[in-house]
Design a protein around this motif. Structure first.
Motif, PDB file in Angstrom:
ATOM      1  N   SER A 139       4.610  -1.806   3.183  1.00  0.00           N
ATOM      2  CA  SER A 139       3.070  -2.036   4.545  1.00  0.00           C
ATOM      3  C   SER A 139       2.554  -2.495   3.711  1.00  0.00           C
ATOM      4  CB  SER A 139       2.809  -0.825   5.343  1.00  0.00           C
ATOM      5  OG  SER A 139       3.956  -0.293   5.381  1.00  0.00           O
ATOM      6  N   ALA A 195       0.631  -1.510   0.321  1.00  0.00           N
ATOM      7  CA  ALA A 195       0.140   0.381   0.208  1.00  0.00           C
ATOM      8  C   ALA A 195       1.337   1.097  -0.163  1.00  0.00           C
ATOM      9  CB  ALA A 195      -1.308  -0.319   1.266  1.00  0.00           C
ATOM     10  N   GLY A 196       2.299   1.054   0.815  1.00  0.00           N
ATOM     11  CA  GLY A 196       3.325   2.444   0.367  1.00  0.00           C
ATOM     12  C   GLY A 196       4.729   2.231   0.809  1.00  0.00           C
ATOM     13  N   HIS A 202       1.096   1.954   6.999  1.00  0.00           N
ATOM     14  CA  HIS A 202       1.986   2.983   6.190  1.00  0.00           C
ATOM     15  C   HIS A 202       2.505   4.216   6.918  1.00  0.00           C
ATOM     16  CE1 HIS A 202       3.928   4.892   3.029  1.00  0.00           C
ATOM     17  NE2 HIS A 202       3.689   5.950   2.994  1.00  0.00           N
ATOM     18  N   ASP A 203       0.833   4.562   7.101  1.00  0.00           N
ATOM     19  CA  ASP A 203       0.652   5.998   7.297  1.00  0.00           C
ATOM     20  C   ASP A 203       1.625   6.363   9.141  1.00  0.00           C
ATOM     21  OD1 ASP A 203      -0.327   7.032   5.188  1.00  0.00           O
ATOM     22  OD2 ASP A 203      -2.399   6.860   6.279  1.00  0.00           O
ATOM     23  N   THR A 258      -0.650  -2.740   4.484  1.00  0.00           N
ATOM     24  CA  THR A 258      -2.003  -1.423   4.310  1.00  0.00           C
ATOM     25  C   THR A 258      -1.297  -0.180   4.741  1.00  0.00           C
ATOM     26  OG1 THR A 258      -2.210  -1.309   7.071  1.00  0.00           O
ATOM     27  CG2 THR A 258      -3.661  -2.849   6.068  1.00  0.00           C
ATOM     28  N   LYS A 259      -2.816   1.050   4.036  1.00  0.00           N
ATOM     29  CA  LYS A 259      -2.719   2.227   4.396  1.00  0.00           C
ATOM     30  C   LYS A 259      -2.294   2.634   5.332  1.00  0.00           C
ATOM     31  CE  LYS A 259      -3.567   6.955   2.278  1.00  0.00           C
ATOM     32  NZ  LYS A 259      -3.746   7.520   3.877  1.00  0.00           N
ATOM     33  N   TYR A 305       5.043   6.301   8.888  1.00  0.00           N
ATOM     34  CA  TYR A 305       5.445   7.570   8.024  1.00  0.00           C
ATOM     35  C   TYR A 305       5.378   8.759   8.729  1.00  0.00           C
ATOM     36  CZ  TYR A 305       4.921  12.084   5.343  1.00  0.00           C
ATOM     37  OH  TYR A 305       5.789  13.383   5.408  1.00  0.00           O
TER      38      TYR A 305
END
Ligand SMILES: *Cc1c(COP(=O)(O)O)cnc(C)c1O
Length: 384
Positions: free
Chosen positions: A215, A71-72, A221-222, A217-218, A225
């Motif tokens: 990752s 996802a990222g 990832h978020d 899932t978002k 980040y």
């Protein structure tokens, strides 16, 4: 571009490497700017400050996300910075279950640094799923393994492990540095976070440090980040460029290195002075079948073997090769040789080395792109 339709090799070259609209350059420019002019006060453009986001890093991250089916993805200043970011998701009182043949630096991070913030760690043999299950308690938030263990080349049953970990509401992270996304993409098997030391195969030329996280899932990832931006261990633009350049030939390099590694492992297995060879591509590897299911088109470029000799005799062999350089690190075009007990795994406590089979006679090879014949002759001369 409908990136998903293209094969791994094609995406490694095209995703994140769009033609520069300003000049037509086929290689994107390297953006060294630390800050970016904004459209107005309190109005933000796509980029504002290079710790938070940089066009060269963004390009690399989009390549990485595509190759890992993530996802990222995020690029860090080193592999350890990437693992550290994962551990910063944890709080005091949380528990981590990790594999027992783990990269020496990950062992040290968990035992000597995370322990300072009240995070507890249990090491288990990741090939023993019942043991992993038993080690996960109510406070376990993270299970951390290596797709190909280090230095004993153990293989993780990723889908089975993911099932166990998710049933207990923990996260599963794996270090895929040895496996590389060319051979295995753990997110496809249910893993939540995939880490690479880009210093190794992704960069591939022993000329830059870097680390990555991808990752599933978002949401994950978020969170990663947020931590990366708050703590600052981002990859600089020049290194992002070097990693992006390395990735273009990743698939070719890893397949070629895997072929030579299999030839060397087979040859070593019949050498009279070699006690055992640990290579997932050999029939004699305890998890050869699982390795065949997990790794696609090759078994990696890392070979461990055990000499029938003392710590001094083993060191002497490592010191007498001429093509294999005596050095830690791995995954580059030139072959390297090292002694885990005194080098890559020296940060283990001696008792843990003994417990986990990191014996004095072990030698670890990182097989490069030289020819099999030359590498075999080099080892023949050194082993005697
Ligand atoms: C090298 C390595 C790391 C650490 O990466 P750095 O880029 O050196 O910080 C982590 N895991 C594995 C398996 C490695 O080989």
């Amino acid at each position: 571009m409908s990136a998903r339709k293209h094969s791994f090799r094609t995406r490694a070259i095209h995703v994140g490497n769009a033609i520069d609209p300003a000049t037509g350059a086929v290689v994107p420019p390297i953006h060294l700017a630390s800050t970016f002019k904004q459209p107005g006060a309190g109005e933000w453009g796509e980029f504002d400050y290079s710790r938070s986001g940089n066009p060269t890093r963004s390009n690399l991250q989009s390549t990485l996300a595509s190759l890992d089916d993530a996802a990222g993805a995020l690029a860090f200043s080193s592999g350890m910075a990437a693992i550290h970011c994962v551990t910063m998701m944890l709080s005091s009182g949380d528990h981590v279950v990790a594999g027992c043949d783990l990269y020496g630096g990950a062992y040290r991070l968990l035992h000597k640094i995370c322990s300072r913030s009240g995070i507890e760690v249990t090491l288990v043999d990741m090939t023993d799923l019942a043991a992993v299950d038993a080690a996960i308690g109510p406070k376990t938030r993270l299970v951390w393994g290596e797709t190909i263990g280090n230095p004993r080349m153990t293989i993780i049953d990723l889908p089975a492990l993911a099932k166990i970990v998710h049933a207990k509401n923990a996260l599963l992270g794996v270090d895929n540095t040895f496996g590389t996304p060319a051979l295995v993409r753990p997110i496809e098997h249910g893993v939540d976070i995939v880490m690479h030391s880009a210093t190794k195969y992704l960069g591939g030329h022993s000329d830059c440090l870097g680390g990555t996280l991808a990752s599933a899932t978002k949401a994950i990832h978020d969170e990663l980040y947020y931590i990366q931006n708050a703590t600052g261990a981002v990859l600089d633009p020049l290194s992002c460029h070097l990693v992006a350049r390395g990735i273009k030939t990743l698939d070719l390099r890893v397949r070629e290195q895997s072929g030579t590694a299999l030839q060397l492992a087979t040859w070593l297995e019949s050498h009279p002075k070699v006690k055992s060879v640990l290579y997932p591509g050999l029939e004699s590897h305890p998890q050869h079948q699982l390795a065949k299911q997990t790794l696609q088109g090759g078994f990696g470029g890392m070979v461990t073997f055990e000499l029938d000799g003392s710590i001094e005799e083993t060191a002497r062999v490592c010191e007498s090769t001429r093509l294999f350089h005596l050095a830690v690190s791995l995954g580059a075009v030139e072959s390297l040789i090292e002694q885990p007990a005194t080098m890559s795994h020296a940060s283990y406590d001696a008792a843990d080395r003994a417990r986990f089979g990191i014996t004095d006679g072990l030698i670890r090879l990182s097989v490069g792109l030289e020819s099999f014949d030359d590498l075999r002759d080099d080892l023949t001369a050194a082993i005697g």
